[in-house]
Design an enzyme around this catalytic site. Sequence first.
Site, PDB file in Angstrom:
ATOM      1  N   ASP A  31     -46.173 -72.672  42.027  1.00 47.88           N
ATOM      2  CA  ASP A  31     -45.597 -72.105  43.241  1.00 47.88           C
ATOM      3  C   ASP A  31     -46.743 -71.454  44.041  1.00 47.88           C
ATOM      4  O   ASP A  31     -47.411 -70.551  43.523  1.00 47.88           O
ATOM      5  CB  ASP A  31     -44.552 -71.052  42.838  1.00 47.88           C
ATOM      6  CG  ASP A  31     -43.843 -70.443  44.042  1.00 47.88           C
ATOM      7  OD1 ASP A  31     -44.347 -70.607  45.190  1.00 47.88           O
ATOM      8  OD2 ASP A  31     -42.808 -69.802  43.842  1.00 47.88           O
ATOM      9  N   GLU A  81     -74.603 -63.046  36.775  1.00 48.42           N
ATOM     10  CA  GLU A  81     -74.179 -63.529  35.463  1.00 48.42           C
ATOM     11  C   GLU A  81     -74.073 -65.054  35.496  1.00 48.42           C
ATOM     12  O   GLU A  81     -73.424 -65.659  34.665  1.00 48.42           O
ATOM     13  CB  GLU A  81     -72.889 -62.857  35.026  1.00 48.42           C
ATOM     14  CG  GLU A  81     -71.753 -62.972  36.013  1.00 48.42           C
ATOM     15  CD  GLU A  81     -70.502 -62.279  35.510  1.00 48.42           C
ATOM     16  OE1 GLU A  81     -69.989 -62.692  34.474  1.00 48.42           O
ATOM     17  OE2 GLU A  81     -70.053 -61.320  36.177  1.00 48.42           O
ATOM     18  N   CYS A 113     -70.061 -58.245  35.947  1.00 50.76           N
ATOM     19  CA  CYS A 113     -69.966 -57.891  37.377  1.00 50.76           C
ATOM     20  C   CYS A 113     -70.578 -56.530  37.680  1.00 50.76           C
ATOM     21  O   CYS A 113     -70.757 -56.165  38.847  1.00 50.76           O
ATOM     22  CB  CYS A 113     -68.508 -57.872  37.819  1.00 50.76           C
ATOM     23  SG  CYS A 113     -67.699 -59.436  37.564  1.00 50.76           S
ATOM     24  N   THR A 154     -58.789 -67.922  40.721  1.00 49.94           N
ATOM     25  CA  THR A 154     -59.591 -66.711  40.971  1.00 49.94           C
ATOM     26  C   THR A 154     -61.082 -67.033  41.071  1.00 49.94           C
ATOM     27  O   THR A 154     -61.915 -66.126  41.032  1.00 49.94           O
ATOM     28  CB  THR A 154     -59.363 -65.629  39.879  1.00 49.94           C
ATOM     29  OG1 THR A 154     -59.907 -66.083  38.630  1.00 49.94           O
ATOM     30  CG2 THR A 154     -57.897 -65.315  39.683  1.00 49.94           C
ATOM     31  N   SER A 203     -58.006 -58.744  29.822  1.00 49.27           N
ATOM     32  CA  SER A 203     -59.064 -58.284  30.737  1.00 49.27           C
ATOM     33  C   SER A 203     -58.492 -57.304  31.769  1.00 49.27           C
ATOM     34  O   SER A 203     -59.160 -56.348  32.166  1.00 49.27           O
ATOM     35  CB  SER A 203     -59.768 -59.468  31.416  1.00 49.27           C
ATOM     36  OG  SER A 203     -58.946 -60.091  32.380  1.00 49.27           O
ATOM     37  N   HIS A 235     -63.843 -53.255  42.173  1.00 45.60           N
ATOM     38  CA  HIS A 235     -64.286 -54.608  41.816  1.00 45.60           C
ATOM     39  C   HIS A 235     -63.095 -55.547  42.035  1.00 45.60           C
ATOM     40  O   HIS A 235     -61.966 -55.226  41.641  1.00 45.60           O
ATOM     41  CB  HIS A 235     -64.743 -54.642  40.353  1.00 45.60           C
ATOM     42  CG  HIS A 235     -64.902 -56.043  39.858  1.00 45.60           C
ATOM     43  ND1 HIS A 235     -65.711 -56.955  40.509  1.00 45.60           N
ATOM     44  CD2 HIS A 235     -64.326 -56.715  38.823  1.00 45.60           C
ATOM     45  CE1 HIS A 235     -65.633 -58.118  39.883  1.00 45.60           C
ATOM     46  NE2 HIS A 235     -64.799 -58.000  38.870  1.00 45.60           N
ATOM     47  N   LYS A 244     -53.213 -53.065  41.825  1.00 47.48           N
ATOM     48  CA  LYS A 244     -52.785 -52.540  40.515  1.00 47.48           C
ATOM     49  C   LYS A 244     -53.648 -51.331  40.155  1.00 47.48           C
ATOM     50  O   LYS A 244     -53.152 -50.321  39.669  1.00 47.48           O
ATOM     51  CB  LYS A 244     -53.034 -53.595  39.422  1.00 47.48           C
ATOM     52  CG  LYS A 244     -52.017 -54.701  39.302  1.00 47.48           C
ATOM     53  CD  LYS A 244     -52.461 -55.603  38.121  1.00 47.48           C
ATOM     54  CE  LYS A 244     -51.875 -56.980  38.162  1.00 47.48           C
ATOM     55  NZ  LYS A 244     -50.462 -57.039  37.875  1.00 47.48           N
ATOM     56  N   ASN A 279     -63.538 -64.458  43.848  1.00 50.04           N
ATOM     57  CA  ASN A 279     -64.407 -63.565  43.078  1.00 50.04           C
ATOM     58  C   ASN A 279     -65.864 -63.991  43.247  1.00 50.04           C
ATOM     59  O   ASN A 279     -66.186 -65.178  43.210  1.00 50.04           O
ATOM     60  CB  ASN A 279     -64.009 -63.637  41.588  1.00 50.04           C
ATOM     61  CG  ASN A 279     -64.560 -62.479  40.758  1.00 50.04           C
ATOM     62  OD1 ASN A 279     -65.349 -61.673  41.244  1.00 50.04           O
ATOM     63  ND2 ASN A 279     -64.148 -62.401  39.503  1.00 50.04           N
ATOM     64  N   SER A 312     -66.941 -57.059  32.767  1.00 48.43           N
ATOM     65  CA  SER A 312     -66.320 -57.393  31.484  1.00 48.43           C
ATOM     66  C   SER A 312     -67.308 -57.241  30.340  1.00 48.43           C
ATOM     67  O   SER A 312     -68.515 -57.369  30.522  1.00 48.43           O
ATOM     68  CB  SER A 312     -65.810 -58.833  31.522  1.00 48.43           C
ATOM     69  OG  SER A 312     -64.599 -58.887  32.219  1.00 48.43           O
TER      70      SER A 312
HETATM   71  P1  HMG Z   1     -51.573 -66.057  34.936  1.00 45.14           P
HETATM   72  O1  HMG Z   1     -51.276 -65.573  33.562  1.00 45.14           O
HETATM   73  O2  HMG Z   1     -51.428 -67.514  35.175  1.00 45.14           O
HETATM   74  O3  HMG Z   1     -50.688 -65.345  36.015  1.00 45.14           O
HETATM   75  O4  HMG Z   1     -53.035 -65.625  35.330  1.00 45.14           O
HETATM   76  P2  HMG Z   1     -49.433 -64.363  35.856  1.00 45.14           P
HETATM   77  O5  HMG Z   1     -48.327 -65.077  35.211  1.00 45.14           O
HETATM   78  O6  HMG Z   1     -49.849 -63.030  35.259  1.00 45.14           O
HETATM   79  O7  HMG Z   1     -49.113 -64.185  37.403  1.00 45.14           O
HETATM   80  C1  HMG Z   1     -50.008 -63.497  38.237  1.00 45.14           C
HETATM   81  C2  HMG Z   1     -49.193 -62.638  39.180  1.00 45.14           C
HETATM   82  O8  HMG Z   1     -48.436 -63.516  40.018  1.00 45.14           O
HETATM   83  C3  HMG Z   1     -48.194 -61.751  38.462  1.00 45.14           C
HETATM   84  O9  HMG Z   1     -48.141 -60.535  39.195  1.00 45.14           O
HETATM   85  C4  HMG Z   1     -46.880 -62.528  38.625  1.00 45.14           C
HETATM   86  O10 HMG Z   1     -45.721 -61.701  38.581  1.00 45.14           O
HETATM   87  C5  HMG Z   1     -47.072 -63.132  39.996  1.00 45.14           C
HETATM   88  P3  HMG Z   1     -48.013 -59.127  38.393  1.00 45.14           P
HETATM   89  O11 HMG Z   1     -46.742 -59.204  37.644  1.00 45.14           O
HETATM   90  O12 HMG Z   1     -49.215 -59.049  37.482  1.00 45.14           O
HETATM   91  O13 HMG Z   1     -48.044 -58.110  39.479  1.00 45.14           O
HETATM   92  N1  HMG Z   1     -46.273 -64.350  40.212  1.00 45.14           N
HETATM   93  C6  HMG Z   1     -45.659 -64.625  41.378  1.00 45.14           C
HETATM   94  N2  HMG Z   1     -45.591 -63.945  42.548  1.00 45.14           N
HETATM   95  C7  HMG Z   1     -44.869 -64.509  43.576  1.00 45.14           C
HETATM   96  N3  HMG Z   1     -44.228 -65.711  43.457  1.00 45.14           N
HETATM   97  C8  HMG Z   1     -44.256 -66.404  42.291  1.00 45.14           C
HETATM   98  C9  HMG Z   1     -45.014 -65.866  41.199  1.00 45.14           C
HETATM   99  N4  HMG Z   1     -45.259 -66.301  39.937  1.00 45.14           N
HETATM  100  C10 HMG Z   1     -46.040 -65.349  39.347  1.00 45.14           C
HETATM  101  N5  HMG Z   1     -43.631 -67.574  42.198  1.00 45.14           N
HETATM  102  C11 HMG Z   1     -54.836 -64.005  35.437  1.00 45.14           C
HETATM  103  C12 HMG Z   1     -53.444 -64.389  35.926  1.00 45.14           C
HETATM  104  C13 HMG Z   1     -55.386 -62.903  36.320  1.00 45.14           C
HETATM  105  C14 HMG Z   1     -54.716 -63.516  33.981  1.00 45.14           C
HETATM  106  C15 HMG Z   1     -55.751 -65.275  35.510  1.00 45.14           C
HETATM  107  O14 HMG Z   1     -55.888 -65.680  36.838  1.00 45.14           O
HETATM  108  C16 HMG Z   1     -57.142 -65.059  34.914  1.00 45.14           C
HETATM  109  O15 HMG Z   1     -57.321 -65.192  33.700  1.00 45.14           O
HETATM  110  N6  HMG Z   1     -58.159 -64.733  35.789  1.00 45.14           N
HETATM  111  C17 HMG Z   1     -59.548 -64.512  35.330  1.00 45.14           C
HETATM  112  C18 HMG Z   1     -59.720 -63.152  34.671  1.00 45.14           C
HETATM  113  C19 HMG Z   1     -59.578 -61.989  35.624  1.00 45.14           C
HETATM  114  O16 HMG Z   1     -59.706 -62.146  36.836  1.00 45.14           O
HETATM  115  N7  HMG Z   1     -59.405 -60.764  35.072  1.00 45.14           N
HETATM  116  C20 HMG Z   1     -59.340 -59.579  35.880  1.00 45.14           C
HETATM  117  C21 HMG Z   1     -59.862 -58.319  35.159  1.00 45.14           C
HETATM  118  S1  HMG Z   1     -61.452 -58.615  34.346  1.00 45.14           S
HETATM  119  C22 HMG Z   1     -62.620 -58.529  35.652  1.00 45.14           C
HETATM  120  O17 HMG Z   1     -62.305 -58.118  36.728  1.00 45.14           O
HETATM  121  C23 HMG Z   1     -64.020 -58.998  35.353  1.00 45.14           C
HETATM  122  C24 HMG Z   1     -64.395 -60.359  35.923  1.00 45.14           C
HETATM  123  O18 HMG Z   1     -64.605 -60.280  37.318  1.00 45.14           O
HETATM  124  C25 HMG Z   1     -65.653 -60.906  35.223  1.00 45.14           C
HETATM  125  C26 HMG Z   1     -66.877 -60.036  35.053  1.00 45.14           C
HETATM  126  O19 HMG Z   1     -66.866 -58.812  34.980  1.00 45.14           O
HETATM  127  O20 HMG Z   1     -67.924 -60.640  34.885  1.00 45.14           O
HETATM  128  C27 HMG Z   1     -63.296 -61.397  35.711  1.00 45.14           C
END
Ligand code: HMG
Length: 407
Positions: A31, A81, A113, A154, A203, A235, A244, A279, A312
Site C-alpha cells: 500500500d 559507513e 550514522c 528507507t 533498531s 537523525h 516518534k 536516509n 547504530s
Molecule cells: P516494516 O516492518 O515493513 O514496516 O518496516 P511497519 O509494518 O512497521 O510499518 C511502518 C509504519 O507504517 C508503521 O507505523 C505502520 O503502522 C505504518 P507505526 O505504527 O510505526 O507508527 N503503516 C501504514 N500507514 C498507513 N497506511 C498503511 C500502512 N501500513 C503500515 N497501509 C522499518 C519498517 C523501519 C522497520 C524498516 O523500513 C527498516 O528496517 N528500515 C531500516 C532500519 C531503520 O531505518 N531503523 C531506524 C532506527 S536505526 C537508525 O536510525 C540507524 C540507521 O540510520 C543506520 C546507522 O546508524 O548507520 C538505520
Amino acid sequence: MKMNAGIESLAFYTPGFSLGLEELARHRRQDPRKFVEGLGQHRMSVPPPDEDVVTMAANAAVRALDGVDTASLDSIIFATESGIDQSKAAAIYVHQLIGLPTTCKAFEIKQACCGSTAALQMAQALVTLRPDRRVLIVASDVARYGLGTPGEPTQGAGAMAILVSATPKLLSFDPESGSYTEDVMDFWRPNYMDEALVDGKYSIKIYLKALSESWKGYHADSGRAFADFTRFCYHLPFTRMAEKAHRHLARITGQGDLTEADLETHLRPSLRYNQVTGNSYTASLYVGLTSLLETDPADLSGQRIGLFSYGSGCMASYFSGVVLKDYRNQLRIDEHRRMLDDRIELTVPEYERFYEHRLPVTGEDYATTVHTRGRFRLAGIHDHKRIYEQVTATAVPVTPEAALSSV
Ligand code: HMG
C-alpha cells in the site's frame, strides 16, 4: 561576548536521480500509504554507477568552501559507513579532487550514522584551541538494503559538507552534550556485503532508548529543559522516526502528548529535504538542519536548536546550538532546491539496473559510463585503483535520455 565554535558554512549534495516511493510500493505490491504516511518518505535519491561517497562529498565540499581561504584549513574529516577502501581515507581523494593545500590533513572516521557528529565534536575542540584554523567535515553515504526488504523504502544517498570554525556564521554550538554507547546488533554491514543487515523493529527501540539516555546526560550537563528549545533536529532514517522520537522526548520530559501544531513548528521544516532524498546515514541529521534553516518560514536568529545524533551499533549524542543573526545570508536555498527539483525520475526497472550495477572485485580494469549530473565522477578502475575525474561541461548528459543511456 566570546562566541563558541560552530558552523561557518553548510552545503548539501544528492545525486541527480530519484525514485518515487508510490511507484516502488506499487511494484512491490504494498500500500503506497505505508511508505508515504507510515514511513513519511516520498522519494529517494539513487546514485548512478559513476557516483560514490567520494564524488558526492567532493560536490558538497566545493560548494561549502566557495570564497573560503583554504590555506586556513587544518583538516578535512570524512565520515562515512560506505567506505571505499580498508586503508586509504576517502578524504584524500576529495582533498585531491577539490585541490586542497598539502598542509591540510585528511582522514576518515566511522561509527555508523554518528561518525559525522564525532567528527564535529573533534573539530570544535580543534578550532577552539587554534581559532585561526578551520576544519571541513564531509559526511557522505549511500543507504542500501536488499531489494524487496522492509528497509528498501528507507534507502537514499547524499553528502553534507560542514565548515567548522571559531567564527561561525550559521550556528554556534553549546559546549554541553550527553552521550550513550552500548554494544547492540540493530544494524551492521559485514565487509563481504554491499547491503546493510538490520533488525528493523529492534533498531527503532534502541534509537529511542539512546535518545532517553543521551538526553538525560545532556540535561545533567547543561541544566536545559525541553522548553529551552524552539526547534529540534533528529537523525533521520525515515522522517516518521523523528516524529516518534520527538513525541518520546516530550513524554519523558513531562510535556505529555504533543499536538499536530507542535510537531509542525518544532520539527516539520527539518524533515522536508529528507522526505525526498531518503536516509543518507552520516549526513542525515545535518541534511535535517539544512532543511530547517532553509525552509522554516520563521526568523530563527537567536533560537536554540536541539540535535540528536544516532548511529547504530550503537552510539548517540544529544547536543545543541544557537542560530546566528545573519544565518539567512549564508544559505544556499535556490541551489539546493534546484538540485532536488531537477533530478531525473527513474522507473523501478531503471532504479533496479542502477542498484544492481557492481564494480568488478577481481582486479580487472573497468570504465564507467557517464551518467552523473554533478561535477565529479568515478571514471573507473585501473590497476586496482579508483580513478576520479572532474566532469567537463561537454561530458554532462543534458537530457534524461542521455543520462540514462546504457543504464
Ligand atoms: P516494516 O516492518 O515493513 O514496516 O518496516 P511497519 O509494518 O512497521 O510499518 C511502518 C509504519 O507504517 C508503521 O507505523 C505502520 O503502522 C505504518 P507505526 O505504527 O510505526 O507508527 N503503516 C501504514 N500507514 C498507513 N497506511 C498503511 C500502512 N501500513 C503500515 N497501509 C522499518 C519498517 C523501519 C522497520 C524498516 O523500513 C527498516 O528496517 N528500515 C531500516 C532500519 C531503520 O531505518 N531503523 C531506524 C532506527 S536505526 C537508525 O536510525 C540507524 C540507521 O540510520 C543506520 C546507522 O546508524 O548507520 C538505520
